[in-house]
Scaffold this motif. Structure first.
Motif, mmCIF file in Angstrom:
data_model
loop_
_atom_site.group_PDB
_atom_site.id
_atom_site.type_symbol
_atom_site.label_atom_id
_atom_site.label_comp_id
_atom_site.label_asym_id
_atom_site.label_seq_id
_atom_site.Cartn_x
_atom_site.Cartn_y
_atom_site.Cartn_z
ATOM 1 N N ALA A 1 47.970 -44.454 7.566
ATOM 2 C CA ALA A 1 49.376 -44.843 7.501
ATOM 3 C C ALA A 1 49.653 -46.011 8.438
ATOM 4 N N LEU B 1 47.595 -48.367 9.370
ATOM 5 C CA LEU B 1 47.056 -49.580 8.768
ATOM 6 C C LEU B 1 47.995 -50.106 7.684
ATOM 7 N N THR B 2 48.468 -49.202 6.877
ATOM 8 C CA THR B 2 49.382 -49.557 5.807
ATOM 9 C C THR B 2 50.657 -50.207 6.368
ATOM 10 N N TYR C 1 51.117 -51.604 9.395
ATOM 11 C CA TYR C 1 50.852 -52.903 10.018
ATOM 12 C C TYR C 1 50.522 -53.957 8.954
ATOM 13 N N GLY C 2 49.762 -53.567 7.955
ATOM 14 C CA GLY C 2 49.404 -54.494 6.883
ATOM 15 C C GLY C 2 50.635 -55.013 6.153
#
Lengths: 204, 204, 204, 204
Positions: free
Chosen positions: A154, A156-157, A159-160
DNA sequence: GATGAATGAGATTTCATTCAT
DNA sequence: TATGAATGAAATCTCATTCAT
């Protein structure tokens, strides 16, 4: 504070580097371009920094430390998870608003080129993900966030999503005004936390 | 048609370039590395491609065309928006699974360095966003997705989330096994469509 | 003469080379430029000529042989020395008129670059000077030309004057029309034989 | 001012280039040959000159400026036209005597290859012709030179004669000693001004 | 601290030439 | 004859880095 403010050449070089890296890209620019932009002699860059890479390193590390610190501070409050995430998104977007060149350099030349830059940077970047994941993780324990989505994942998602929106502004794929920036803060968090779908009961 | 297919040196160079770019990075590798890896003479790279840049260009354009085509095909079906997004995520993740080097090159050297690469690439990348946005937009008209999140914006968020997860795998920040890949397809879409938060009525 | 004129590819290559050398210069052009201009395949140039140099050599030797022959013929007549020199100047200028590209190549790429081209060319060029010198020498024995000017020296002066005028046309430093060409034939010889000065008794 | 003059590396490179260009020819030599001959590092050539071409350019322009200046000075005197032309011929031949390598380079690599070298050089060369033509032109107005030979044309003839004699020395087609040089000065002018022919009344 | 001339390894690129078909 | 893909040596030029002043 002294009357005769000593010119901080080191700082001048770093600031100049930001502008040059943003304008020409790290690889495409020469050390002399940085020196010229800073109005200092060629060799002075090497007096203060060991190499061209080291200038970029310094820039990244300086800024990233501020971000890590900020995430820690936000996490220390008693705000709701969504509010915390919104504060993080706000901080990053404000950073971009305040110094778009610096954020461009960090995103385009470092974050996205983690390849070339040793493990040091990767560990720093990872640390940010970890701190965000910690917030998610706690929210899951508290029954506020769904438990089935890994916290790391989550993070990573989340921040991405932010980084991509910044990239959109950087490369002019997205309109970029004060209003858009403010809206983005809300929308990213609304998307990630609330989802794109309307809840079933809302649907017509 | 002969049993022993004539060796396609051009293809061999492209395939070798993927491995070399992935291993050393575009900037850090020399054209001779590509030639050596492909087992051909130095000059042949220049016989088929005008420059080192052009090799990367070709690689990107080739692959990106497949992706654009795929999105169009998915959009042409009558699946639900969430299913369509899941198919897109699946395709990208499968692409990574099938040829991690190629995806690494595209993400690390092109997508994230749109800077250096002219407007051509940016336009291609933008086109992908646009097609995803079209799916979102229609879902909004149909009352399935929330209307308050700009479709363009949602597309960026969705794509950014996928790319970041891939980056996580690429740089070993995330465990990467068949199971993880399969899970990721579900979770990214669940995050972006359903949101991280549990619906109010579900909470304890 | 046959009905189906066999295309003389060798000739086509030579003719194309003249155009390409004149346009781009010997060093700046590639063998493939010659092949393209001739409409033949790359390798055929090497089938007929051993090297790029050899193409230029052939062009020069072919033409220079004609010139040597012509000087010999002119010298064999019983014309006056001035007439003989005028015929030589006429021949060279007519050559330029007829095929300016070829003369440009010979003057710019060979005659003036005797450096790079072995002694073969130098000997050919020297032979032309020698033949002109023979004419001058005989005129001196006959008491028509002044004896105090070395014949070799006079030959160089004469040829240099012609070549410089051609160079003037080649590089557009001198107007170049039919009338100018005709005038040049007379004037060069008048200058070299009669001198720029009016005879003392003619002066006012 | 110190007794041991600081080594002027830029000058050293130019001087070395003259020797190397004269020995090997401009195209046949490598930049490293120049650096080696000058005893400096490879890169220093590029520090002072942007390219190999630029080294030759500098050499030509430096020397040609001296020649243009010299022609202007000679023309400013009250000498007779023949004397003026003789002074010009003397200057050029003395230049050759003093630095045969430099003159070889200028004649063989620049003057005779005006092709490759942009219009800048052509304009410089043209200016020399123009200045010589001005001398001829005035001599015509004064009734000393024949009016029927265009001044521009005569200038080319005169310069061409000198250059060809120099070329004769350069390529060893003509004996070259102090005596020959001195004789040449007289003879070229005698040829161009007085003509090869004896005046009618002198003939036997 | 500050300067910028000097260094030289190394990269890209070119292109004459070869050769299998 | 004719083709053009394949070769690879060699050239130019770049630029990070060093160092004497």
């Amino acid at each position: 504070m002294s009357a005769t403010a000593a010119p901080d050449r080191r700082r001048a070089i770093l600031d100049a580097a930001v502008r040059v890296f943003a304008r020409q890209g790290f690889h495409a620019c020469r050390v002399s371009d940085i020196a010229d932009e800073a109005g200092v002699a060629y060799g002075l860059v090497y007096h203060y920094f060991g190499s061209k890479d080291s200038v970029l390193d310094t820039l990244f590390l300086e800024r990233w430390a501020v971000m890590l610190e900020m995430i820690a501070e936000i996490d220390a409050t008693h705000a709701s998870p969504r509010t915390k995430l919104e504060q993080i998104a706000s901080f990053i977007i404000d950073s971009y608003d305040h110094d778009p060149d610096l954020m461009k350099v960090i995103i385009v030349e470092v974050t996205r080129a983690a390849n070339s830059f040793g493990q040091t940077h990767l560990r720093q970047i990872e640390e940010a993900y970890r701190r965000i994941a910690a917030i998610v993780s706690r929210a899951q324990s508290d029954g506020i966030f769904k438990a089935e989505i890994d916290a790391e994942f989550a993070a990573l998602t989340f921040y991405g999503a932010i980084e991509q929106v910044l990239t959109g502004w950087i490369f002019d794929l997205l309109p970029r005004g004060q209003e858009e920036l403010a809206r983005a803060k809300k929308l990213i968090v609304e998307t990630i936390c609330g989802g794109l779908e309307r809840e079933a009961r809302e649907r017509v």
